[in-house]
Design a protein around this motif. Structure first.
Motif, PDB file in Angstrom:
ATOM      1  N   GLU A  89      -1.595   3.608   7.514  1.00 34.92           N
ATOM      2  CA  GLU A  89      -2.648   4.509   6.994  1.00 34.92           C
ATOM      3  C   GLU A  89      -2.367   5.785   8.187  1.00 34.92           C
ATOM      4  O   GLU A  89      -2.547   6.886   7.602  1.00 34.92           O
ATOM      5  CB  GLU A  89      -3.885   4.063   6.911  1.00 34.92           C
ATOM      6  CG  GLU A  89      -3.882   3.397   5.923  1.00 34.92           C
ATOM      7  CD  GLU A  89      -5.298   2.749   5.409  1.00 34.92           C
ATOM      8  OE1 GLU A  89      -6.269   3.402   5.602  1.00 34.92           O
ATOM      9  OE2 GLU A  89      -5.344   1.720   4.732  1.00 34.92           O
ATOM     10  N   ILE A  90      -2.357   5.526   9.422  1.00 37.34           N
ATOM     11  CA  ILE A  90      -2.473   6.735  10.569  1.00 37.34           C
ATOM     12  C   ILE A  90      -1.254   7.557  10.138  1.00 37.34           C
ATOM     13  O   ILE A  90      -1.258   8.819  10.184  1.00 37.34           O
ATOM     14  CB  ILE A  90      -2.508   6.129  11.963  1.00 37.34           C
ATOM     15  CG1 ILE A  90      -3.825   5.542  11.951  1.00 37.34           C
ATOM     16  CG2 ILE A  90      -2.210   7.187  12.823  1.00 37.34           C
ATOM     17  CD1 ILE A  90      -4.149   4.894  13.383  1.00 37.34           C
ATOM     18  N   LEU A 134      -1.736   9.805   7.010  1.00 36.03           N
ATOM     19  CA  LEU A 134      -2.883  10.783   7.306  1.00 36.03           C
ATOM     20  C   LEU A 134      -2.025  11.725   8.152  1.00 36.03           C
ATOM     21  O   LEU A 134      -2.234  12.971   7.788  1.00 36.03           O
ATOM     22  CB  LEU A 134      -3.883   9.928   8.026  1.00 36.03           C
ATOM     23  CG  LEU A 134      -4.762  11.060   8.385  1.00 36.03           C
ATOM     24  CD1 LEU A 134      -5.530  11.320   7.067  1.00 36.03           C
ATOM     25  CD2 LEU A 134      -5.864  10.385   9.446  1.00 36.03           C
ATOM     26  N   ALA A 135      -1.283  11.608   8.942  1.00 31.12           N
ATOM     27  CA  ALA A 135      -0.572  12.543   9.782  1.00 31.12           C
ATOM     28  C   ALA A 135       0.408  13.431   9.011  1.00 31.12           C
ATOM     29  O   ALA A 135       0.400  14.555   9.058  1.00 31.12           O
ATOM     30  CB  ALA A 135       0.066  11.944  11.094  1.00 31.12           C
ATOM     31  N   ALA A 157       0.185  13.594   5.798  1.00 23.70           N
ATOM     32  CA  ALA A 157      -0.375  14.637   4.716  1.00 23.70           C
ATOM     33  C   ALA A 157      -1.292  15.724   5.415  1.00 23.70           C
ATOM     34  O   ALA A 157      -1.156  16.805   4.832  1.00 23.70           O
ATOM     35  CB  ALA A 157      -1.561  13.535   4.006  1.00 23.70           C
ATOM     36  N   ALA A 158      -1.769  15.556   6.461  1.00 24.19           N
ATOM     37  CA  ALA A 158      -2.395  16.747   7.270  1.00 24.19           C
ATOM     38  C   ALA A 158      -1.334  17.866   7.576  1.00 24.19           C
ATOM     39  O   ALA A 158      -1.661  19.173   7.349  1.00 24.19           O
ATOM     40  CB  ALA A 158      -2.943  16.148   8.706  1.00 24.19           C
TER      41      ALA A 158
END
Length: 139
Positions: A48-49, A52-53, A55-56
């Protein structure tokens, strides 16, 4: 057009109920996956990290591209015909009406005091008011 609108409205109203969460006090809680020892909300940081990175970073990149776009020409926008606009954006072509704009807020204004009204008239809700206001599981 109206059939599409009704289909989209029906799907958005009733589609979410099929994916709703079953809480411990619910009547369906004995059928939940959690009673079988499955935790659906476990976080896998190694997956997930990085997601998330990525996607950001993708969002930041696209925001920078959007900010570089030029503004629309007002003469072009004012000269548009309703038929020149895509079907999903035609609702916005109507002329502004202050009466309609004020009417849109009525359901919101009616819903805001409803918890306090129910608090006054329902004894069971009065007992669980804080649990309903801020979800706090019972021990």
């Amino acid at each position: 057009m109206i059939k599409k609108l009704l289909l989209i409205t029906g799907a958005s109203l009733f589609g979410g109920a099929s994916f709703s969460q079953i809480l411990p006090g619910d009547s369906l809680s004995n059928q939940s996956a959690n009673s079988r020892g499955i935790d659906h909300y476990a976080v896998k940081a190694s997956v997930e990290i990085p997601m998330l990175a990525v996607a950001a970073a993708f969002n930041l990149y696209n925001f920078s591209r959007i900010s570089k776009k030029t503004n629309s020409d007002p003469a072009y926008v004012l000269g548009l015909n309703k038929k020149d606009v895509n079907w999903f954006g035609r609702w916005g072509v109507r002329a502004y009406s202050e009466k309609k704009d004020n009417a849109i807020y009525l359901p919101f204004f009616a819903a805001m005091p409803s918890p306090l009204i129910f608090f006054v008239f329902d004894k069971k809700m009065r007992k669980d008011f804080l649990n309903l206001l801020f979800y706090m599981p019972k021990p």
